[in-house]
Design a protein around this motif. Structure first.
Motif, PDB file in Angstrom:
ATOM      1  N   PRO A 190      50.008  43.431  38.261  1.00  0.00           N
ATOM      2  CA  PRO A 190      49.941  43.726  39.043  1.00  0.00           C
ATOM      3  C   PRO A 190      48.644  44.247  40.083  1.00  0.00           C
ATOM      4  O   PRO A 190      47.892  44.052  38.890  1.00  0.00           O
ATOM      5  N   ALA A 191      48.891  44.330  41.202  1.00  0.00           N
ATOM      6  CA  ALA A 191      48.419  44.524  42.083  1.00  0.00           C
ATOM      7  C   ALA A 191      47.034  45.616  41.596  1.00  0.00           C
ATOM      8  O   ALA A 191      45.741  45.997  41.884  1.00  0.00           O
ATOM      9  N   LYS A 192      47.537  46.409  40.508  1.00  0.00           N
ATOM     10  CA  LYS A 192      46.284  47.981  40.653  1.00  0.00           C
ATOM     11  C   LYS A 192      45.262  46.961  39.307  1.00  0.00           C
ATOM     12  O   LYS A 192      44.067  47.929  39.335  1.00  0.00           O
ATOM     13  N   PHE A 193      45.845  46.391  39.232  1.00  0.00           N
ATOM     14  CA  PHE A 193      44.277  45.489  38.266  1.00  0.00           C
ATOM     15  C   PHE A 193      43.518  44.660  39.135  1.00  0.00           C
ATOM     16  O   PHE A 193      42.674  43.712  38.471  1.00  0.00           O
ATOM     17  N   VAL A 205      39.788  44.934  38.256  1.00  0.00           N
ATOM     18  CA  VAL A 205      39.435  44.283  36.389  1.00  0.00           C
ATOM     19  C   VAL A 205      39.007  42.416  37.227  1.00  0.00           C
ATOM     20  O   VAL A 205      38.801  42.546  36.099  1.00  0.00           O
ATOM     21  N   LEU A 206      40.391  42.251  37.498  1.00  0.00           N
ATOM     22  CA  LEU A 206      40.631  40.828  37.501  1.00  0.00           C
ATOM     23  C   LEU A 206      39.607  40.314  37.971  1.00  0.00           C
ATOM     24  O   LEU A 206      38.714  39.608  38.100  1.00  0.00           O
ATOM     25  N   PHE A 207      39.574  40.896  39.315  1.00  0.00           N
ATOM     26  CA  PHE A 207      37.555  40.456  40.015  1.00  0.00           C
ATOM     27  C   PHE A 207      36.720  40.163  39.166  1.00  0.00           C
ATOM     28  O   PHE A 207      36.384  38.928  38.991  1.00  0.00           O
ATOM     29  N   GLY A 208      36.397  41.590  38.877  1.00  0.00           N
ATOM     30  CA  GLY A 208      35.789  41.635  37.976  1.00  0.00           C
ATOM     31  C   GLY A 208      35.361  40.689  36.768  1.00  0.00           C
ATOM     32  O   GLY A 208      33.931  39.764  37.079  1.00  0.00           O
TER      33      GLY A 208
END
Length: 77
Positions: free
Chosen positions: A3-6, A9-12
């Motif tokens: 989901p886009a809301k993550f 965190v995924l980018f980091g």
């Protein structure tokens, strides 16, 4: 799919993984000076570095964004 809301965190997670991989590779290469089992030492260093880098990126990124926002001028509309 995640989901886009993550996305932050995924980018980091990805950024910290790539950066710690590169930096630990360079540091390991320099420390071994061409001697010793490079790949094993690098992977060990990388995993430890990533465990430190990921939470650090999550904490430091918002601070860095605020500093950058204070330094640059906003676009004029």
């Amino acid at each position: 799919m995640i989901p886009a809301k993550f996305a932050p965190v995924l980018f980091g997670f990805i950024l910290s993984g790539l950066m710690s991989c590169i930096v630990s590779g360079i540091a390991t290469f320099r420390a071994l000076d061409g001697n010793g089992p490079f790949m094993e030492a690098w992977m060990t260093s990388w995993m430890f570095s990533w465990m430190v880098a990921f939470p650090t990126v999550l904490v430091v990124a918002p601070i860095a964004r605020r500093i950058v926002a204070a330094i640059v001028s906003a676009p004029k509309t």
